[in-house]
Design a protein around this motif. Structure first.
Motif, PDB file in Angstrom:
ATOM      1  N   GLY A  86       0.794  -1.214   0.000  1.00  0.00           N
ATOM      2  CA  GLY A  86       0.000   0.000   0.000  1.00  0.00           C
ATOM      3  C   GLY A  86       0.827   1.265   0.000  1.00  0.00           C
ATOM      4  O   GLY A  86       2.059   1.240   0.058  1.00  0.00           O
ATOM      5  N   LEU A  87       0.094   2.349  -0.072  1.00  0.00           N
ATOM      6  CA  LEU A  87       0.643   3.699   0.036  1.00  0.00           C
ATOM      7  C   LEU A  87       0.129   4.311   1.322  1.00  0.00           C
ATOM      8  O   LEU A  87      -1.022   4.104   1.698  1.00  0.00           O
ATOM      9  CB  LEU A  87       0.144   4.586  -1.107  1.00  0.00           C
ATOM     10  N   VAL A  98      -4.043   3.583   1.030  1.00  0.00           N
ATOM     11  CA  VAL A  98      -4.665   2.711   0.035  1.00  0.00           C
ATOM     12  C   VAL A  98      -3.854   1.418   0.100  1.00  0.00           C
ATOM     13  O   VAL A  98      -2.616   1.450   0.099  1.00  0.00           O
ATOM     14  CB  VAL A  98      -4.678   3.310  -1.391  1.00  0.00           C
ATOM     15  N   ILE A  99      -4.562   0.285   0.255  1.00  0.00           N
ATOM     16  CA  ILE A  99      -3.870  -0.996   0.332  1.00  0.00           C
ATOM     17  C   ILE A  99      -4.559  -2.010  -0.573  1.00  0.00           C
ATOM     18  O   ILE A  99      -5.759  -1.890  -0.853  1.00  0.00           O
ATOM     19  CB  ILE A  99      -3.779  -1.554   1.773  1.00  0.00           C
ATOM     20  N   VAL A 100      -3.782  -2.982  -1.040  1.00  0.00           N
ATOM     21  CA  VAL A 100      -4.320  -4.072  -1.852  1.00  0.00           C
ATOM     22  C   VAL A 100      -3.642  -5.367  -1.430  1.00  0.00           C
ATOM     23  O   VAL A 100      -2.512  -5.360  -0.928  1.00  0.00           O
ATOM     24  CB  VAL A 100      -4.118  -3.852  -3.375  1.00  0.00           C
ATOM     25  N   ASP A 101      -4.335  -6.471  -1.647  1.00  0.00           N
ATOM     26  CA  ASP A 101      -3.776  -7.808  -1.433  1.00  0.00           C
ATOM     27  C   ASP A 101      -3.188  -8.251  -2.771  1.00  0.00           C
ATOM     28  O   ASP A 101      -3.930  -8.485  -3.725  1.00  0.00           O
ATOM     29  CB  ASP A 101      -4.880  -8.760  -0.981  1.00  0.00           C
ATOM     30  N   TYR A 110       4.050  -5.625 -12.996  1.00  0.00           N
ATOM     31  CA  TYR A 110       3.750  -4.194 -12.916  1.00  0.00           C
ATOM     32  C   TYR A 110       2.492  -3.993 -12.096  1.00  0.00           C
ATOM     33  O   TYR A 110       1.505  -4.720 -12.258  1.00  0.00           O
ATOM     34  CB  TYR A 110       3.529  -3.591 -14.313  1.00  0.00           C
ATOM     35  N   TRP A 111       2.516  -2.979 -11.247  1.00  0.00           N
ATOM     36  CA  TRP A 111       1.340  -2.626 -10.460  1.00  0.00           C
ATOM     37  C   TRP A 111       1.431  -1.148 -10.145  1.00  0.00           C
ATOM     38  O   TRP A 111       2.504  -0.614  -9.908  1.00  0.00           O
ATOM     39  CB  TRP A 111       1.270  -3.444  -9.161  1.00  0.00           C
ATOM     40  N   GLU A 112       0.287  -0.471 -10.148  1.00  0.00           N
ATOM     41  CA  GLU A 112       0.287   0.946  -9.826  1.00  0.00           C
ATOM     42  C   GLU A 112      -0.715   1.217  -8.726  1.00  0.00           C
ATOM     43  O   GLU A 112      -1.867   0.790  -8.796  1.00  0.00           O
ATOM     44  CB  GLU A 112      -0.041   1.794 -11.057  1.00  0.00           C
ATOM     45  N   LEU A 113      -0.260   1.925  -7.694  1.00  0.00           N
ATOM     46  CA  LEU A 113      -1.117   2.358  -6.603  1.00  0.00           C
ATOM     47  C   LEU A 113      -1.345   3.851  -6.746  1.00  0.00           C
ATOM     48  O   LEU A 113      -0.403   4.602  -7.017  1.00  0.00           O
ATOM     49  CB  LEU A 113      -0.448   2.077  -5.251  1.00  0.00           C
ATOM     50  N   GLN A 133       4.248  -2.661   3.167  1.00  0.00           N
ATOM     51  CA  GLN A 133       4.180  -4.067   2.793  1.00  0.00           C
ATOM     52  C   GLN A 133       4.174  -4.895   4.062  1.00  0.00           C
ATOM     53  O   GLN A 133       5.016  -4.713   4.938  1.00  0.00           O
ATOM     54  CB  GLN A 133       5.351  -4.496   1.914  1.00  0.00           C
ATOM     55  N   SER A 134       3.220  -5.811   4.155  1.00  0.00           N
ATOM     56  CA  SER A 134       3.152  -6.729   5.278  1.00  0.00           C
ATOM     57  C   SER A 134       3.412  -8.140   4.772  1.00  0.00           C
ATOM     58  O   SER A 134       2.699  -8.627   3.893  1.00  0.00           O
ATOM     59  CB  SER A 134       1.773  -6.651   5.939  1.00  0.00           C
TER      60      SER A 134
END
Length: 155
Positions: A86-87, A98-101, A110-113, A133-134
């Motif tokens: 996340g950010l 903002v977080i994502v799994d 590639y991934w964009e937050l 990051q967890s």
């Protein structure tokens, strides 16, 4: 008193510009490798900084008000074993997340937050961007060509 400094301009069509209005846009000077959990996203290139309020990866509010911030972090090699990425836009008053799994079945190439937020700030409050990051392996790399942080005083 007329100091000779232009603070506001109203042109013939009624458009108003304020050259000293706090506003900035920055991007990294280079890619950032293996960003640690709660690691500061590094912004080494100023695209513009109207009031010289951005320095050393931190924006400092010159006046109390509402500020619109927009953050975009382009990542490569995101570990799918992480519980989340996340950010975190850290301001003196609060954190905005903002977080994502990232469990995509494989590491994401590639991934964009992105995080747009209207934040209240007092004079001298600060704002900076951290990566979260967890779990998993710390291997996500920030891409300078897809990462920006901008903000401006709205009200």
């Amino acid at each position: 008193t007329n100091s000779g400094t232009e603070h506001m301009r109203i042109n013939a069509i009624g458009a108003v510009t304020k050259p000293l209005q706090p506003a900035f846009q920055v991007k990294p000077a280079s890619n950032q490798s293996n960003i640690a959990n709660n690691g500061i996203v590094e912004f080494g290139t100023e695209i513009f900084d109207n009031n010289a309020d951005f320095a050393s990866n931190v924006f400092t509010a010159p006046v109390t008000g509402k500020y619109q911030f927009n953050v975009s972090l382009g990542l490569t090699t995101v570990d799918s074993a992480a519980a989340f990425i996340g950010l975190d836009l850290v301001t003196s008053n609060r954190h905005y997340y903002v977080i994502v799994d990232p469990d995509f079945g494989q590491d994401a190439a590639y991934w964009e937050l992105t995080l747009p937020i209207l934040a209240d700030m007092d004079a001298s409050d600060t704002a900076q961007v951290n990566f979260l990051q967890s779990g998993g392996t710390i291997q996500a790399d920030g891409q300078n060509s897809h990462t920006t942080f901008s903000g401006y005083l709205v009200a």
